[in-house]
Each structure stands twice: as C-alpha cells, then as structure tokens.
Design a protein around this motif. Sequence first.
Motif, PDB file in Angstrom:
ATOM      1  N   ASP A  43       0.808  -1.211   0.000  1.00 21.92           N
ATOM      2  CA  ASP A  43       0.000   0.000   0.000  1.00 21.92           C
ATOM      3  C   ASP A  43       0.844   1.265   0.000  1.00 21.92           C
ATOM      4  O   ASP A  43       0.458   2.271  -0.587  1.00 21.92           O
ATOM      5  N   GLU A  44       2.005   1.239   0.653  1.00 14.38           N
ATOM      6  CA  GLU A  44       2.878   2.412   0.680  1.00 14.38           C
ATOM      7  C   GLU A  44       3.335   2.791  -0.723  1.00 14.38           C
ATOM      8  O   GLU A  44       3.410   3.961  -1.065  1.00 14.38           O
ATOM      9  N   GLN A  45       3.665   1.813  -1.530  1.00 19.10           N
ATOM     10  CA  GLN A  45       4.142   2.051  -2.892  1.00 19.10           C
ATOM     11  C   GLN A  45       3.017   1.994  -3.922  1.00 19.10           C
ATOM     12  O   GLN A  45       3.259   2.173  -5.109  1.00 19.10           O
ATOM     13  N   ASN A  46       1.786   1.711  -3.485  1.00 17.06           N
ATOM     14  CA  ASN A  46       0.624   1.573  -4.374  1.00 17.06           C
ATOM     15  C   ASN A  46       0.892   0.531  -5.460  1.00 17.06           C
ATOM     16  O   ASN A  46       0.758   0.790  -6.654  1.00 17.06           O
ATOM     17  N   GLN A  47       1.290  -0.669  -5.011  1.00 16.41           N
ATOM     18  CA  GLN A  47       1.644  -1.755  -5.915  1.00 16.41           C
ATOM     19  C   GLN A  47       0.899  -3.029  -5.555  1.00 16.41           C
ATOM     20  O   GLN A  47       0.547  -3.242  -4.392  1.00 16.41           O
TER      21      GLN A  47
END
Length: 195
Positions: free
Chosen positions: A63-67
Amino acid sequence: MAKRQIDHAGHKDDTYVVSESLSDSGSKVEDDGVGENDAPAIFLCGKCRLPFGDSLSWAGSDDEQNQILLKRVNDNVVIGKEPFVSGTSEELRGLVVNLTCRGCGFNLGHMYMSTPKSLDYKRSVFCLMVENIESYVLGSPDQQMAAVDREERPVTLEYMDNVEQQMTKIKSLAVTVGQRLLEIEVDLQCKSGTT
C-alpha cells in the motif's frame, strides 16, 4: 541466502513463474486474500487493455508504494534487460528492471533483481503499479457492460438472428404498406376516371 528464480523456458502457456524459495519473514506485503474467496480478477495494461495476469498468482500488495505483487504473469509482460538502481534512500535502494506491456510498451511496474534485506520479499516478484493497470472480476455483470461500448459490441449469432427477425418484420410491413398504397392509388384513379 535463499533466492527466487524466474523460469520462462518449458512452460506451455507462455508464463513467467517465480519459484518459491524465499521466506517472507519481515515483509511488508499485505496478503488480502484475493483469489481465495472471491472470483478471480484479470489484470490488464492500463493503456491498451492487453491482459497479462490474474489474481490466482497473487503474492500480495504494498500500500505504501501503491503496488500489487504477482508471482506469475504471461508473455504480454516484457522484462527489461538493463537493470538500474532504484530508490532514494540508501537502505531502500535495489537493482531493478522495468516491466512493460508487449502490446504498447507502457510501463507496468518493475522487478527487483537485487534488494537490501528490508526488500527481500519483493525480489523477483512482479511489482505492478496500480495506477498503470486495469482489472476486472470474472463474472461481474457491471464490468461486462462497461468494458464494451454499445457501438463496439461484437456481433454474435444471437444478435444477428435478432436483427434478421426484425428485418423480416420490417420487410413484411413495407410490402403491406406498399400494397395498401397501390390499392388507394387504383381507387383514386378509378374515381377520377368516372367523374
């Protein structure tokens, strides 16, 4: 140190597979259970809509990297040959290659070839940027109608049969109207000839 390997040769279905020999201890990957209880999702290129994978090969999400992370993709994903250093801080730098769409060359994400310990869970996994991909859930009726515009809908045998039935009705109606007009014309000529 355990490592993952990508194997493409010898697979009948032209897919890339990541072998599972790396433990996921200490990873930030969130496995939200996609594919376990829900209908499978298909992942597509965000630009040309070429399918490249599905949720059955789900490895998690970041979620931090939106991956999203997939263990397996098909041959529509091109794995770059030139690795480069990615990351801004020293502890998060890794050696990566780009993942692009075979159909249009659009950047779909990247794959870590070498990672620091904190990113070991991402090594040799297909890291796909959510903003660059599309997805739909199999069997979802609203997705089916949204994906195909009315003018672009494929012609099926059922559709053609329906059109032929309507055309037959229109032809029959046109013949009936034509005959009625001919009768009216004959009546008018007879009446105008008698007066």
